[in-house]
Design a protein around this motif. Sequence first.
Motif, PDB file in Angstrom:
ATOM      1  N   ALA A  57       0.820  -1.214   0.000  1.00 40.92           N
ATOM      2  CA  ALA A  57       0.000   0.000   0.000  1.00 40.92           C
ATOM      3  C   ALA A  57       0.850   1.258   0.000  1.00 40.92           C
ATOM      4  CB  ALA A  57      -0.938  -0.006   1.199  1.00 40.92           C
ATOM      5  N   GLU A 169      -3.796  -9.080   3.691  1.00 38.11           N
ATOM      6  CA  GLU A 169      -4.623  -7.926   4.053  1.00 38.11           C
ATOM      7  C   GLU A 169      -4.678  -7.865   5.583  1.00 38.11           C
ATOM      8  OE1 GLU A 169      -7.842  -5.230   4.738  1.00 38.11           O
ATOM      9  OE2 GLU A 169      -7.702  -7.272   5.479  1.00 38.11           O
ATOM     10  N   CYS A 343     -16.061 -10.972  -6.085  1.00 34.59           N
ATOM     11  CA  CYS A 343     -14.806 -11.724  -6.015  1.00 34.59           C
ATOM     12  C   CYS A 343     -15.079 -13.236  -6.136  1.00 34.59           C
ATOM     13  CB  CYS A 343     -14.138 -11.404  -4.672  1.00 34.59           C
ATOM     14  SG  CYS A 343     -12.367 -11.549  -4.658  1.00 34.59           S
ATOM     15  N   SER A 378     -12.888  -2.920 -11.619  1.00 29.43           N
ATOM     16  CA  SER A 378     -11.555  -2.352 -11.397  1.00 29.43           C
ATOM     17  C   SER A 378     -11.507  -1.325 -10.278  1.00 29.43           C
ATOM     18  CB  SER A 378     -11.022  -1.724 -12.691  1.00 29.43           C
ATOM     19  OG  SER A 378     -10.543  -2.721 -13.549  1.00 29.43           O
ATOM     20  N   ARG A 380     -11.375   0.279  -6.992  1.00 32.28           N
ATOM     21  CA  ARG A 380     -11.354  -0.279  -5.650  1.00 32.28           C
ATOM     22  C   ARG A 380     -12.536   0.285  -4.864  1.00 32.28           C
ATOM     23  NH1 ARG A 380      -5.896  -2.393  -4.343  1.00 32.28           N
ATOM     24  NH2 ARG A 380      -4.905  -2.511  -6.360  1.00 32.28           N
ATOM     25  N   GLY A 381     -13.155  -0.558  -4.067  1.00 29.73           N
ATOM     26  CA  GLY A 381     -14.342  -0.156  -3.334  1.00 29.73           C
ATOM     27  C   GLY A 381     -15.593  -0.837  -3.864  1.00 29.73           C
ATOM     28  N   SER A 383     -15.784  -4.045  -4.199  1.00 32.85           N
ATOM     29  CA  SER A 383     -15.885  -5.297  -3.446  1.00 32.85           C
ATOM     30  C   SER A 383     -15.456  -5.015  -2.012  1.00 32.85           C
ATOM     31  CB  SER A 383     -15.017  -6.394  -4.081  1.00 32.85           C
ATOM     32  OG  SER A 383     -13.697  -5.943  -4.281  1.00 32.85           O
ATOM     33  N   CYS A 385     -12.970  -5.972  -0.037  1.00 32.78           N
ATOM     34  CA  CYS A 385     -11.581  -5.580   0.171  1.00 32.78           C
ATOM     35  C   CYS A 385     -10.955  -5.300  -1.195  1.00 32.78           C
ATOM     36  CB  CYS A 385     -10.808  -6.661   0.933  1.00 32.78           C
ATOM     37  SG  CYS A 385     -10.389  -8.118  -0.053  1.00 32.78           S
ATOM     38  N   ASP A 386      -9.647  -5.130  -1.232  1.00 37.38           N
ATOM     39  CA  ASP A 386      -8.971  -4.721  -2.468  1.00 37.38           C
ATOM     40  C   ASP A 386      -8.550  -5.879  -3.360  1.00 37.38           C
ATOM     41  OD1 ASP A 386      -9.231  -2.059  -1.954  1.00 37.38           O
ATOM     42  OD2 ASP A 386      -7.275  -1.856  -0.980  1.00 37.38           O
ATOM     43  N   GLY A 389     -10.250  -5.637  -6.910  1.00 40.02           N
ATOM     44  CA  GLY A 389      -9.723  -4.495  -7.652  1.00 40.02           C
ATOM     45  C   GLY A 389      -8.273  -4.719  -8.066  1.00 40.02           C
ATOM     46  N   GLY A 390      -7.468  -5.315  -7.169  1.00 36.57           N
ATOM     47  CA  GLY A 390      -6.078  -5.604  -7.515  1.00 36.57           C
ATOM     48  C   GLY A 390      -5.975  -6.616  -8.638  1.00 36.57           C
TER      49      GLY A 390
END
Length: 416
Positions: A57, A169, A343, A378, A380-381, A383, A385-386, A389-390
């Motif tokens: 991060a 995480e 996810c 894509s 982030r936010g 789902s 957690c990240d 998006g990652g």
Amino acid sequence: MTELPLTSRARPDRRPHALGEWRALGGYAAVERARAMPPAEVIDMVEAAHLNGRGGAGFPAGRKWRFMPERGTSPGEGPNYLIVNGDEMEPGAFKDRYLLEALPHQVLEGAIITAHATHCDEAIILIRDEYRPGIAAVEHAIHEARDAGLLGGLHVRVHPSAGRYIVGEETALITALEGHRAVPRKRPPFPAQSGLWGRPTTVNNVETISLVPHILDLGAQRFRALSRTEEGGTKLYGVSGRVKRPQLIEAPMGTTARELIERAGGISGDGRLRAFQPGGGASGFLGPEHLDLPLDFGHVAVAGSMFGTGMLIVLDGSACPIGLLARHMRFYARESCGWCTPCREGLPLVSKILDRFEAGQGRRADLDLLHMTADEASPRGRSFCDLMGGAMAPLSSGLRMFAAEFEARLAEGERP
């Protein structure tokens, strides 16, 4: 020696030092300096050194530490916890393994200083279970330091992790340590307010912790000046994929991909760089035009990718980018905790589609679905957690950069 503070004391064969050897090399002097200072003064030094967290991060370490309350000032009873995160599973990442195996006393020194600065009474060094030599090395270092009275009142132990990507995480890691399924938690409250067992908790990556003693040894300004950019210190970069000598390289923060690839022997395969991921498997692709980009969190973000773990994955002109994407998505689909629908359902679907494309059986509707999923998931936010998006970052950039490759595979599938 001080130009490469993180690795200059490591042996070529990775054998860890015994305590006497480590102290002869200057080990634990930084612990003595830190203990002679108030915790707030240690945090001031770390902030002045511009140390960003190396776990992915890139959050400033000193600012994170300031969130921790002093002992006895938070509601309830119990210790403050420091967790050193060594559950390394990011595709392309192998830097923490090296530090744990070769330099366990350095990791322990950093944990002792960080615990002092953050008012922690207990430190847990969580290490991926597959890293057995690293676990043994750190446990031995703890044993030696405890016998020599170097731990003071700090209770330190190693916790082998079952090894799940989501455990990287920090809130999922805390949930796992409490004995539950590794599912991320909603924030706030943040771990510094309510972390392990509801107590104030700081989570830092192994590389971040390993750099802390050198800030005390060198001083904040000297440490900061080791970098080529505003983000202080050196970085343990990894270079893998289509290079002649995959390896770890400690270099100033802000070192370019061109320099790192050259030090790794240059491009293998057809010798032509097609693309690279600057920060491990969850970072978007960059092209040859970014070879001279300073690699740090800020510059890579401006270029449209993510610095993450700083582990370069290199593709040459003969590599199959669809195959690489398919392997990445199989990994992320398998490692999702399954807590939220995008996810749990989305990643296996994307993985199956990419497998079809790799086999030359993709369909036009599949390509449309990949674009839709990357566009919708894509940011982030979207789902819990990240992770989602990652995972979408390489897919989204890969669909743009390798559009011709997808079209060619589509044509294969449409042949009569």
